[in-house]
Enzyme design. Structure first.
Site, PDB file in Angstrom:
ATOM      1  N   GLY A  48       0.782  -1.239   0.000  1.00  0.00           N
ATOM      2  CA  GLY A  48       0.000   0.000   0.000  1.00  0.00           C
ATOM      3  C   GLY A  48       0.812   1.288   0.000  1.00  0.00           C
ATOM      4  O   GLY A  48       0.321   2.324   0.444  1.00  0.00           O
ATOM      5  N   SER A  49       2.036   1.241  -0.549  1.00  0.00           N
ATOM      6  CA  SER A  49       2.811   2.500  -0.568  1.00  0.00           C
ATOM      7  C   SER A  49       2.174   3.512  -1.527  1.00  0.00           C
ATOM      8  O   SER A  49       2.248   4.728  -1.289  1.00  0.00           O
ATOM      9  CB  SER A  49       4.268   2.238  -0.951  1.00  0.00           C
ATOM     10  OG  SER A  49       4.378   1.812  -2.283  1.00  0.00           O
ATOM     11  N   ASN A  50       1.541   3.032  -2.569  1.00  0.00           N
ATOM     12  CA  ASN A  50       0.856   3.966  -3.485  1.00  0.00           C
ATOM     13  C   ASN A  50      -0.423   4.512  -2.865  1.00  0.00           C
ATOM     14  O   ASN A  50      -0.762   5.678  -3.069  1.00  0.00           O
ATOM     15  CB  ASN A  50       0.588   3.286  -4.828  1.00  0.00           C
ATOM     16  CG  ASN A  50       1.870   3.139  -5.615  1.00  0.00           C
ATOM     17  OD1 ASN A  50       2.356   4.100  -6.198  1.00  0.00           O
ATOM     18  ND2 ASN A  50       2.456   1.947  -5.594  1.00  0.00           N
ATOM     19  N   MET A 107      -4.029  -6.929  -7.236  1.00  0.00           N
ATOM     20  CA  MET A 107      -3.465  -8.006  -8.046  1.00  0.00           C
ATOM     21  C   MET A 107      -4.515  -9.039  -8.455  1.00  0.00           C
ATOM     22  O   MET A 107      -4.241 -10.236  -8.496  1.00  0.00           O
ATOM     23  CB  MET A 107      -2.298  -8.665  -7.302  1.00  0.00           C
ATOM     24  CG  MET A 107      -1.205  -7.685  -6.897  1.00  0.00           C
ATOM     25  SD  MET A 107      -0.586  -6.634  -8.231  1.00  0.00           S
ATOM     26  CE  MET A 107       0.705  -7.672  -8.862  1.00  0.00           C
ATOM     27  N   ASN A 122      -5.842   2.026 -13.207  1.00  0.00           N
ATOM     28  CA  ASN A 122      -4.869   1.069 -12.672  1.00  0.00           C
ATOM     29  C   ASN A 122      -3.461   1.620 -12.830  1.00  0.00           C
ATOM     30  O   ASN A 122      -3.153   2.280 -13.828  1.00  0.00           O
ATOM     31  CB  ASN A 122      -4.976  -0.257 -13.450  1.00  0.00           C
ATOM     32  CG  ASN A 122      -3.972  -1.297 -12.973  1.00  0.00           C
ATOM     33  OD1 ASN A 122      -3.850  -1.548 -11.777  1.00  0.00           O
ATOM     34  ND2 ASN A 122      -3.233  -1.892 -13.905  1.00  0.00           N
ATOM     35  N   HIS A 168       0.497   0.572 -13.162  1.00  0.00           N
ATOM     36  CA  HIS A 168       1.295  -0.602 -13.527  1.00  0.00           C
ATOM     37  C   HIS A 168       2.774  -0.210 -13.612  1.00  0.00           C
ATOM     38  O   HIS A 168       3.098   0.818 -14.207  1.00  0.00           O
ATOM     39  CB  HIS A 168       0.805  -1.175 -14.860  1.00  0.00           C
ATOM     40  CG  HIS A 168       1.486  -2.453 -15.214  1.00  0.00           C
ATOM     41  ND1 HIS A 168       1.395  -3.591 -14.433  1.00  0.00           N
ATOM     42  CD2 HIS A 168       2.308  -2.774 -16.233  1.00  0.00           C
ATOM     43  CE1 HIS A 168       2.118  -4.551 -14.967  1.00  0.00           C
ATOM     44  NE2 HIS A 168       2.683  -4.079 -16.068  1.00  0.00           N
ATOM     45  N   ASP A 204      -3.643  -5.322 -17.408  1.00  0.00           N
ATOM     46  CA  ASP A 204      -2.791  -4.140 -17.495  1.00  0.00           C
ATOM     47  C   ASP A 204      -2.859  -3.494 -18.877  1.00  0.00           C
ATOM     48  O   ASP A 204      -1.851  -3.044 -19.434  1.00  0.00           O
ATOM     49  CB  ASP A 204      -1.339  -4.487 -17.098  1.00  0.00           C
ATOM     50  CG  ASP A 204      -1.264  -4.977 -15.654  1.00  0.00           C
ATOM     51  OD1 ASP A 204      -1.884  -4.351 -14.786  1.00  0.00           O
ATOM     52  OD2 ASP A 204      -0.601  -6.004 -15.412  1.00  0.00           O
ATOM     53  N   GLU A 228       6.209   5.886  -9.419  1.00  0.00           N
ATOM     54  CA  GLU A 228       4.785   5.530  -9.308  1.00  0.00           C
ATOM     55  C   GLU A 228       4.047   6.461  -8.362  1.00  0.00           C
ATOM     56  O   GLU A 228       2.937   6.907  -8.672  1.00  0.00           O
ATOM     57  CB  GLU A 228       4.643   4.103  -8.747  1.00  0.00           C
ATOM     58  CG  GLU A 228       4.995   3.025  -9.711  1.00  0.00           C
ATOM     59  CD  GLU A 228       4.636   1.663  -9.151  1.00  0.00           C
ATOM     60  OE1 GLU A 228       4.048   0.883  -9.904  1.00  0.00           O
ATOM     61  OE2 GLU A 228       4.951   1.365  -7.981  1.00  0.00           O
TER      62      GLU A 228
HETATM   63  C1  GAR Z   1       3.105  -1.362  -7.500  1.00  0.00           C
HETATM   64  O1  GAR Z   1       4.399  -1.454  -8.016  1.00  0.00           O
HETATM   65  C2  GAR Z   1       2.074  -1.454  -8.607  1.00  0.00           C
HETATM   66  O2  GAR Z   1       2.455  -0.789  -9.777  1.00  0.00           O
HETATM   67  C3  GAR Z   1       1.997  -2.944  -8.817  1.00  0.00           C
HETATM   68  O3  GAR Z   1       1.966  -3.456  -7.506  1.00  0.00           O
HETATM   69  C4  GAR Z   1       2.784  -2.616  -6.671  1.00  0.00           C
HETATM   70  C5  GAR Z   1       2.029  -2.283  -5.405  1.00  0.00           C
HETATM   71  O4  GAR Z   1       2.843  -1.591  -4.484  1.00  0.00           O
HETATM   72  N1  GAR Z   1       0.858  -3.322  -9.611  1.00  0.00           N
HETATM   73  C6  GAR Z   1       0.909  -4.246 -10.560  1.00  0.00           C
HETATM   74  O5  GAR Z   1       1.879  -4.926 -10.792  1.00  0.00           O
HETATM   75  C7  GAR Z   1      -0.384  -4.422 -11.346  1.00  0.00           C
HETATM   76  N2  GAR Z   1      -0.185  -5.325 -12.407  1.00  0.00           N
HETATM   77  P1  GAR Z   1       2.201  -0.915  -3.198  1.00  0.00           P
HETATM   78  O6  GAR Z   1       1.303  -1.969  -2.548  1.00  0.00           O
HETATM   79  O7  GAR Z   1       3.365  -0.548  -2.331  1.00  0.00           O
HETATM   80  O8  GAR Z   1       1.409   0.295  -3.645  1.00  0.00           O
END
Ligand code: GAR
Length: 196
Positions: A12-14, A92, A109, A111, A151, A180
């Site tokens: 969940g850093s995003n 995911m 989304n 990616h 994606d 990101e």
């Molecule tokens: C991120 O790098 C995102 O782009 C990726 O999962 C990670 C989640 O990081 N998503 C995918 O690969 C989608 N196909 P986070 O939980 O720290 O936000």
């Protein structure tokens, strides 16, 4: 204030980048719910810490739900929060066609690769290995509207991320994640401003 529902599966850093941007007034939006398909996702704690409803919605095999059935439950939960935008930030799971149609034009989304490259999981590692084999010179990140593919869908924003010969995988991961966090917030702001 636009209403955001954020879907996560893990760290969940995003999500945190979105919550921070809302708190600082950098996004005219509010996260109204965070939903995770994994009950142990650390991102749920981030939601709780921010005072946002944190909803674990694991996929229970014994409920005999198929993908479409799970997505119907997911859609019902989401609709209670009346979001303007549904943000998949490390979500995911592939969303079913019916779900995508139900929220047409409202699901985005993030990616960790450029459009058309390295779909699915482990994309950063796949790009890193491709670089080491001399197949690519750089990689990137993108935010796109969700269609029925993996994606894929109309691209909203991309950013190139360099790969250096001395990079470890961890170096590249850190550079990607920094890009990101910035791109996702910028893309949400752009959508909100465009829609008025
Ligand atoms: C991120 O790098 C995102 O782009 C990726 O999962 C990670 C989640 O990081 N998503 C995918 O690969 C989608 N196909 P986070 O939980 O720290 O936000």
């Amino acid at each position: 204030m636009k209403r955001l529902v954020v879907l996560i599966s893990g760290y969940g850093s995003n999500l945190q980048a979105i919550l921070d941007a809302c708190r600082r007034g950098e996004l005219p939006a509010r996260v109204v719910a965070v939903i995770s398909n994994r009950a142990d996702a650390f991102g749920l704690q981030r939601a709780i810490d921010a005072g946002v409803p944190a909803i674990p919605l694991p996929f229970y095999k014994d409920l005999h739900l198929d993908r479409a059935g799970y997505d119907e439950v997911l859609a019902e939960v989401i609709e209670q929060y009346q979001p303007d935008l549904i943000v998949c930030a490390g979500w995911m799971r592939i969303l079913s066609p019916a779900f995508v149609r139900r929220f047409a034009g409202k699901i985005i989304n993030l990616h960790p690769a450029l459009p058309g490259t390295f779909p699915g999981t482990h994309s950063i590692e796949a790009a890193y290995q491709a670089f080491r084999r001399g197949e690519i010179q750089r990689t990137g990140v993108m935010v796109h509207y969700v269609d029925e593919g993996v994606d894929t869908g109309p691209v909203i924003a991309t950013r190139h991320v360099p790969i250096h010969p001395t990079d470890t995988l961890k170096d590249l991961e850190q550079r990607i994640h920094k890009a990101e966090h910035e791109l996702l917030v910028a893309a949400i702001r752009e959508i909100i401003e465009d829609r008025g």
